[in-house]
Motif scaffolding. Sequence first.
Motif, PDB file in Angstrom:
ATOM      1  N   ARG A 122      13.460 -11.836 -10.419  1.00 15.69           N
ATOM      2  CA  ARG A 122      13.429 -13.005 -11.316  1.00 15.69           C
ATOM      3  C   ARG A 122      12.168 -13.030 -12.176  1.00 15.69           C
ATOM      4  O   ARG A 122      12.123 -13.720 -13.200  1.00 15.69           O
ATOM      5  N   TYR A 123      11.124 -12.310 -11.764  1.00 14.95           N
ATOM      6  CA  TYR A 123       9.837 -12.454 -12.434  1.00 14.95           C
ATOM      7  C   TYR A 123       9.227 -11.134 -12.920  1.00 14.95           C
ATOM      8  O   TYR A 123       8.357 -11.158 -13.793  1.00 14.95           O
ATOM      9  N   VAL A 124       9.652 -10.027 -12.350  1.00 16.60           N
ATOM     10  CA  VAL A 124       9.038  -8.727 -12.658  1.00 16.60           C
ATOM     11  C   VAL A 124      10.028  -7.868 -13.433  1.00 16.60           C
ATOM     12  O   VAL A 124      11.215  -7.818 -13.105  1.00 16.60           O
ATOM     13  N   SER A 125       9.557  -7.175 -14.465  1.00 13.45           N
ATOM     14  CA  SER A 125      10.427  -6.370 -15.324  1.00 13.45           C
ATOM     15  C   SER A 125      11.084  -5.229 -14.552  1.00 13.45           C
ATOM     16  O   SER A 125      10.569  -4.778 -13.524  1.00 13.45           O
ATOM     17  N   VAL A 126      12.195  -4.751 -15.079  1.00 10.97           N
ATOM     18  CA  VAL A 126      12.924  -3.644 -14.454  1.00 10.97           C
ATOM     19  C   VAL A 126      12.050  -2.401 -14.389  1.00 10.97           C
ATOM     20  O   VAL A 126      12.007  -1.708 -13.358  1.00 10.97           O
ATOM     21  N   ASN A 127      11.345  -2.091 -15.469  1.00 15.02           N
ATOM     22  CA  ASN A 127      10.496  -0.896 -15.493  1.00 15.02           C
ATOM     23  C   ASN A 127       9.421  -0.952 -14.419  1.00 15.02           C
ATOM     24  O   ASN A 127       9.121   0.062 -13.768  1.00 15.02           O
ATOM     25  N   LEU A 128       8.853  -2.130 -14.218  1.00 17.66           N
ATOM     26  CA  LEU A 128       7.806  -2.266 -13.213  1.00 17.66           C
ATOM     27  C   LEU A 128       8.387  -2.180 -11.808  1.00 17.66           C
ATOM     28  O   LEU A 128       7.756  -1.608 -10.906  1.00 17.66           O
ATOM     29  N   ARG A 129       9.585  -2.713 -11.609  1.00 17.35           N
ATOM     30  CA  ARG A 129      10.224  -2.587 -10.288  1.00 17.35           C
ATOM     31  C   ARG A 129      10.548  -1.124  -9.999  1.00 17.35           C
ATOM     32  O   ARG A 129      10.421  -0.663  -8.855  1.00 17.35           O
ATOM     33  N   ASP A 130      10.950  -0.387 -11.020  1.00 14.47           N
ATOM     34  CA  ASP A 130      11.209   1.052 -10.841  1.00 14.47           C
ATOM     35  C   ASP A 130       9.914   1.793 -10.494  1.00 14.47           C
ATOM     36  O   ASP A 130       9.905   2.694  -9.648  1.00 14.47           O
ATOM     37  N   ALA A 131       8.817   1.406 -11.155  1.00 15.91           N
ATOM     38  CA  ALA A 131       7.525   2.026 -10.858  1.00 15.91           C
ATOM     39  C   ALA A 131       7.085   1.711  -9.432  1.00 15.91           C
ATOM     40  O   ALA A 131       6.514   2.563  -8.736  1.00 15.91           O
ATOM     41  N   ASP A 132       7.376   0.498  -8.979  1.00 10.23           N
ATOM     42  CA  ASP A 132       7.069   0.100  -7.603  1.00 10.23           C
ATOM     43  C   ASP A 132       7.828   0.976  -6.620  1.00 10.23           C
ATOM     44  O   ASP A 132       7.261   1.457  -5.621  1.00 10.23           O
ATOM     45  N   ALA A 133       9.110   1.187  -6.885  1.00  6.01           N
ATOM     46  CA  ALA A 133       9.927   2.015  -5.995  1.00  6.01           C
ATOM     47  C   ALA A 133       9.403   3.450  -5.944  1.00  6.01           C
ATOM     48  O   ALA A 133       9.332   4.060  -4.870  1.00  6.01           O
ATOM     49  N   ALA A 134       9.031   3.985  -7.113  1.00  9.60           N
ATOM     50  CA  ALA A 134       8.516   5.356  -7.163  1.00  9.60           C
ATOM     51  C   ALA A 134       7.191   5.465  -6.409  1.00  9.60           C
ATOM     52  O   ALA A 134       6.955   6.430  -5.665  1.00  9.60           O
TER      53      ALA A 134
ATOM     54  N   ALA B  49      -1.633   7.361   3.776  1.00  8.79           N
ATOM     55  CA  ALA B  49      -1.090   8.061   2.610  1.00  8.79           C
ATOM     56  C   ALA B  49      -2.200   8.818   1.896  1.00  8.79           C
ATOM     57  O   ALA B  49      -3.385   8.676   2.209  1.00  8.79           O
ATOM     58  N   SER B  50      -1.830   9.614   0.913  1.00 10.16           N
ATOM     59  CA  SER B  50      -2.837  10.320   0.115  1.00 10.16           C
ATOM     60  C   SER B  50      -3.589   9.314  -0.750  1.00 10.16           C
ATOM     61  O   SER B  50      -3.083   8.225  -1.050  1.00 10.16           O
ATOM     62  N   ASP B  51      -4.799   9.680  -1.147  1.00  6.27           N
ATOM     63  CA  ASP B  51      -5.582   8.794  -2.013  1.00  6.27           C
ATOM     64  C   ASP B  51      -4.848   8.541  -3.322  1.00  6.27           C
ATOM     65  O   ASP B  51      -4.867   7.420  -3.849  1.00  6.27           O
ATOM     66  N   GLU B  52      -4.191   9.579  -3.859  1.00  7.51           N
ATOM     67  CA  GLU B  52      -3.460   9.433  -5.116  1.00  7.51           C
ATOM     68  C   GLU B  52      -2.293   8.467  -4.966  1.00  7.51           C
ATOM     69  O   GLU B  52      -2.059   7.616  -5.846  1.00  7.51           O
ATOM     70  N   ALA B  53      -1.545   8.592  -3.858  1.00  6.06           N
ATOM     71  CA  ALA B  53      -0.400   7.711  -3.637  1.00  6.06           C
ATOM     72  C   ALA B  53      -0.863   6.265  -3.440  1.00  6.06           C
ATOM     73  O   ALA B  53      -0.251   5.323  -3.962  1.00  6.06           O
ATOM     74  N   ALA B  54      -1.944   6.085  -2.687  1.00  6.27           N
ATOM     75  CA  ALA B  54      -2.467   4.735  -2.454  1.00  6.27           C
ATOM     76  C   ALA B  54      -2.943   4.107  -3.751  1.00  6.27           C
ATOM     77  O   ALA B  54      -2.693   2.923  -4.030  1.00  6.27           O
ATOM     78  N   THR B  55      -3.629   4.903  -4.575  1.00 10.91           N
ATOM     79  CA  THR B  55      -4.139   4.397  -5.845  1.00 10.91           C
ATOM     80  C   THR B  55      -3.007   3.987  -6.778  1.00 10.91           C
ATOM     81  O   THR B  55      -3.048   2.916  -7.399  1.00 10.91           O
ATOM     82  N   GLU B  56      -1.973   4.815  -6.877  1.00  9.87           N
ATOM     83  CA  GLU B  56      -0.863   4.509  -7.763  1.00  9.87           C
ATOM     84  C   GLU B  56      -0.095   3.284  -7.272  1.00  9.87           C
ATOM     85  O   GLU B  56       0.335   2.448  -8.076  1.00  9.87           O
ATOM     86  N   TYR B  57       0.063   3.153  -5.964  1.00 12.26           N
ATOM     87  CA  TYR B  57       0.776   1.996  -5.425  1.00 12.26           C
ATOM     88  C   TYR B  57       0.045   0.704  -5.792  1.00 12.26           C
ATOM     89  O   TYR B  57       0.663  -0.279  -6.224  1.00 12.26           O
ATOM     90  N   VAL B  58      -1.278   0.692  -5.642  1.00  9.03           N
ATOM     91  CA  VAL B  58      -2.047  -0.512  -5.952  1.00  9.03           C
ATOM     92  C   VAL B  58      -2.096  -0.748  -7.457  1.00  9.03           C
ATOM     93  O   VAL B  58      -2.108  -1.898  -7.913  1.00  9.03           O
ATOM     94  N   ARG B  59      -2.080   0.321  -8.251  1.00 14.15           N
ATOM     95  CA  ARG B  59      -2.062   0.148  -9.702  1.00 14.15           C
ATOM     96  C   ARG B  59      -0.809  -0.619 -10.128  1.00 14.15           C
ATOM     97  O   ARG B  59      -0.866  -1.547 -10.944  1.00 14.15           O
ATOM     98  N   VAL B  60       0.323  -0.257  -9.550  1.00 13.62           N
ATOM     99  CA  VAL B  60       1.567  -0.966  -9.843  1.00 13.62           C
ATOM    100  C   VAL B  60       1.518  -2.387  -9.288  1.00 13.62           C
ATOM    101  O   VAL B  60       1.956  -3.342  -9.934  1.00 13.62           O
TER     102      VAL B  60
END
Length: 268
Positions: A169-181, A126-137
């Motif tokens: 059960r443990y992760v917020s909806v907003n964070l799950r949405d960020a994970d999907a993005a 993946a791109s460096d930006e995509a990899a970085t954002e994925y790990v940030r989430v």
Amino acid sequence: MSWIGVVVALVCAGLAGAATVFALRGRTREASHHAALWLVLAGLLFLASQQFVTPWLQARYDASRVDESLSSHAAFAAIKKHDPQTYGRIMAELREGLLDGQSQGVLIERVRAQVTALVQQRLPRASDEAATEYVRVMVQEMHELRRHGGDLCFRFLFPQPGEGLNLTRYVSVNLRDADAAALSQVVRSSTVSPQPVPLKAEVLVRMQPVMTALSARYGRDLSLLEQPQAPGVDRDKLCSINIDMYTVILQMPPADGGKLIRYLMSQS
């Protein structure tokens, strides 16, 4: 009650009515007798249907809507567009599991295994930006999971068969949405503009300050990274080390941190 349950209940009521008329035909005209028998029959039929018929119908209905349900999810929509073979396997896993009557936990584990394999395959290219954002989430998810116990965080990092983890059960909806993005960008970038997998020689210099920072904090415990799934490993400490490692990497410029992330993921 779902619409399937309503339909089944109406059918049970109708069958009970027909059976009541047939059973009491010519025997009594008392409305109370008819009502009492109808209630008993309808109740028995409904209980039986809830045990056998409704789950069977619901499973087949859900299986028929797998594609529609997945396509509405950002990450799976990207997988469908850029990796139709993996998408087909995920759909097949879900349909098979639904028709077999498997629990939600088992279904989540099966899909998560597919997604984990996809990330391991795609993120290194993946791109460096995509990899970085994925790990940030991912680091944010690890923090939330760790608040519920280090074992959950460990299972997130190193999923094991039979130890399914339901993030809802443990992760917020907003964070799950960020994970999907973030996942959708990993899939897209690794397809549209795939990057060469970094070589060890390219990342050694970038890795040195990371290991120096970790050694100063954890000392000999840093060896846990070498055998993360050894029996009796300190799961909470291992999770802490991974969080700190990726946190240091995320502080680097994306071109450096992203390359290092992509290399590390290629080694998992």
